[in-house]
Design a protein around this motif. Structure first.
Motif, PDB file in Angstrom:
ATOM      1  N   VAL A 182      -2.227   0.322  -4.684  1.00  0.00           N
ATOM      2  CA  VAL A 182      -2.064  -1.023  -4.159  1.00  0.00           C
ATOM      3  C   VAL A 182      -1.361  -1.862  -5.216  1.00  0.00           C
ATOM      4  O   VAL A 182      -1.805  -1.933  -6.365  1.00  0.00           O
ATOM      5  N   LEU A 183      -0.256  -2.468  -4.814  1.00  0.00           N
ATOM      6  CA  LEU A 183       0.476  -3.394  -5.664  1.00  0.00           C
ATOM      7  C   LEU A 183       0.278  -4.799  -5.109  1.00  0.00           C
ATOM      8  O   LEU A 183       0.336  -4.999  -3.890  1.00  0.00           O
ATOM      9  N   VAL A 184       0.037  -5.754  -5.977  1.00  0.00           N
ATOM     10  CA  VAL A 184      -0.047  -7.155  -5.577  1.00  0.00           C
ATOM     11  C   VAL A 184       1.090  -7.876  -6.293  1.00  0.00           C
ATOM     12  O   VAL A 184       1.160  -7.845  -7.529  1.00  0.00           O
ATOM     13  N   LEU A 214       0.862  -1.173   0.000  1.00  0.00           N
ATOM     14  CA  LEU A 214       0.000   0.000   0.000  1.00  0.00           C
ATOM     15  C   LEU A 214       0.899   1.224   0.000  1.00  0.00           C
ATOM     16  O   LEU A 214       1.702   1.418   0.913  1.00  0.00           O
ATOM     17  N   ILE A 215       0.773   2.030  -1.040  1.00  0.00           N
ATOM     18  CA  ILE A 215       1.565   3.254  -1.157  1.00  0.00           C
ATOM     19  C   ILE A 215       0.631   4.432  -0.925  1.00  0.00           C
ATOM     20  O   ILE A 215      -0.390   4.570  -1.603  1.00  0.00           O
ATOM     21  N   GLY A 216       0.984   5.258   0.034  1.00  0.00           N
ATOM     22  CA  GLY A 216       0.142   6.404   0.367  1.00  0.00           C
ATOM     23  C   GLY A 216       0.950   7.458   1.085  1.00  0.00           C
ATOM     24  O   GLY A 216       2.142   7.627   0.831  1.00  0.00           O
ATOM     25  N   LYS A 217       0.277   8.154   2.001  1.00  0.00           N
ATOM     26  CA  LYS A 217       0.951   9.130   2.843  1.00  0.00           C
ATOM     27  C   LYS A 217       0.105   9.374   4.080  1.00  0.00           C
ATOM     28  O   LYS A 217      -1.116   9.132   4.061  1.00  0.00           O
ATOM     29  N   PRO A 218       0.719   9.846   5.154  1.00  0.00           N
ATOM     30  CA  PRO A 218      -0.029  10.139   6.380  1.00  0.00           C
ATOM     31  C   PRO A 218      -1.091  11.218   6.111  1.00  0.00           C
ATOM     32  O   PRO A 218      -0.882  12.132   5.315  1.00  0.00           O
ATOM     33  N   GLY A 219      -2.226  11.063   6.771  1.00  0.00           N
ATOM     34  CA  GLY A 219      -3.287  12.056   6.658  1.00  0.00           C
ATOM     35  C   GLY A 219      -4.156  11.925   5.421  1.00  0.00           C
ATOM     36  O   GLY A 219      -5.015  12.749   5.178  1.00  0.00           O
ATOM     37  N   CYS A 220      -3.962  10.882   4.654  1.00  0.00           N
ATOM     38  CA  CYS A 220      -4.718  10.649   3.414  1.00  0.00           C
ATOM     39  C   CYS A 220      -5.940   9.801   3.757  1.00  0.00           C
ATOM     40  O   CYS A 220      -5.798   8.634   4.114  1.00  0.00           O
TER      41      CYS A 220
END
Length: 87
Positions: free
Chosen positions: A62-64, A8-14
């Motif tokens: 999302v990478l699988v 899961l690639i994201g960032k805080p507060g998203c």
């Protein structure tokens, strides 16, 4: 069955990242007995300039098994299928 790598690639507060994390947890918790182990890794675009450049407009991503599965919204049925297929 082999393990599945889910990133899961994201960032805080998203808030969409929070939603994706919740869907991922629900899908993993609902996998049938004998399903592959899912190894979840979270990465932040704030910690990696290359990830930031590549995904800043698409988070959460999302990478699988290292391949793009989805971005923005995670469909639970589609994710479940991706985890269980060809295993």
């Amino acid at each position: 069955m082999s393990a599945v790598s889910l990133t899961l690639i994201g960032k805080p507060g998203c808030h969409l990242c929070d939603d994706a994390r919740a869907v991922i947890g629900t899908v993993i918790d609902g996998l049938p007995e004998g399903a592959p182990v899912v190894e979840v890794q979270e990465l932040s675009i704030l910690d990696d300039p290359a990830l930031h450049e590549k995904y800043v407009e698409e988070i959460p991503v999302v990478l699988v098994d290292g391949r793009m599965h989805t971005y923005w919204r995670v469909d639970p049925a589609r994710l479940r299928t991706a985890i269980l297929e060809d295993r």
